[in-house]
Design an enzyme around this catalytic site. Sequence first.
Site, short mmCIF file in Angstrom:
data_model
loop_
_atom_site.label_atom_id
_atom_site.label_comp_id
_atom_site.label_asym_id
_atom_site.label_seq_id
_atom_site.Cartn_x
_atom_site.Cartn_y
_atom_site.Cartn_z
N SER A 192 0.84 -1.19 0.00
CA SER A 192 0.00 0.00 0.00
C SER A 192 0.87 1.24 0.00
CB SER A 192 -0.89 0.01 1.24
OG SER A 192 -1.49 1.27 1.44
N SER A 193 0.35 2.33 -0.56
CA SER A 193 1.11 3.58 -0.59
C SER A 193 1.30 4.18 0.80
CB SER A 193 0.41 4.60 -1.49
OG SER A 193 -0.89 4.88 -0.99
N CYS A 194 0.56 3.68 1.80
CA CYS A 194 0.68 4.24 3.15
C CYS A 194 2.00 3.84 3.82
CB CYS A 194 -0.49 3.82 4.02
SG CYS A 194 -0.49 2.07 4.48
N TYR A 211 -1.21 -0.50 10.25
CA TYR A 211 -1.35 -1.15 8.94
C TYR A 211 -0.11 -0.94 8.09
CZ TYR A 211 -3.25 -2.07 4.26
OH TYR A 211 -3.45 -2.54 2.98
N LYS A 263 2.61 -3.66 6.41
CA LYS A 263 2.92 -3.73 4.98
C LYS A 263 4.43 -3.55 4.73
CE LYS A 263 -0.97 -4.75 3.13
NZ LYS A 263 -1.13 -6.02 2.41
N HIS A 265 -13.15 2.70 2.31
CA HIS A 265 -12.27 3.74 1.81
C HIS A 265 -13.10 4.87 1.19
CE1 HIS A 265 -9.08 0.51 1.89
NE2 HIS A 265 -8.47 1.52 2.46
#
Length: 326
Positions: A111-113, A140, A144, A183
Amino acid sequence: MPMEEKKKRIYVAGHRGMVGSAIVRALNVRGYADIVTRTHAELDLTNQAQVADFFASERIDEVYLAAAKVGGIHANATYPAEFIYQNLMIETNVIHQAWKTGINKLLFLGSSCIYPRLATQPMAENALLTGPLEPTNEPYAIAKIAGIKLCESYNRQYGTDYRSVMPTNLYGPGDNYHPENSHVIPALIRRFHEAKHASSKEVVIWGTGTPKREFLYVDDMADASVYVMELEREAYDLHTRPMQSHINVGTGEDITIRELAEAVKETVGFMGALVFDADKPDGAPRKLMDVSNLAGMGWTAKTSLMSGLKRTYEHFQNPDSTNSSE
């Protein structure tokens, strides 16, 4: 792609989710016929013994690890322990058992987070671990990041070919439209749809509307995932420098949440007003991916936001429809 490659036995973890189901569609389109799937009831990926038994009994050649616990700002803030525990367990069990049973090829979806909250925009792959994470989804994100490092570590120690792709914000058929745990795009679609049918005069949007986000249609993400997996290792390694085994996947373009809300409003056909609740959290101010590495590999996104929103809303109204990639 040689015909013998199409005969590979491929396990897609998380095939009922938005991303996993899109990967299955993408594999089917390319002629891969031997695709292995398991529901959560059939295989609990957080259970080490069950995962070990599964890999020991199946003759898997490749793995797409799309299974994850996901959610928006509210869900991440409400269930932080579940987000970090479940994602860590899924990753460690699947990646370790894949290696243990001799599977050399695996794709991990992140994920981009994973990038710092205030990372330089657009966010390049080498921004990883260069600053503090966004607090609203830190558990989260840490899970990842651990998945990326698991793939890197097994590659370094055992010579495996475990790759990682980091998608930007995804949307499309199969998304979660829960009123609190979804989301932003599915949340907006549901809110505008319900407001339209209730003849409401306004819809309230969380935050100020000023943060900028990038959005990628899920079938484009699936297409990129299979594309990356099909690359020769030399071509993949050329764009993943030492100690950096992941690749960003996105459109390279972003819009404000206000602009997104206007686009969803138009797609749904809601005629009322937009009201922004500035007391609610915005999250990171901007999250735009640097997708130059993937472009250098020969892949770019194909679906425009308005086209993707139209298909997504059609699927929301008719969930049984599978015609999502036309």
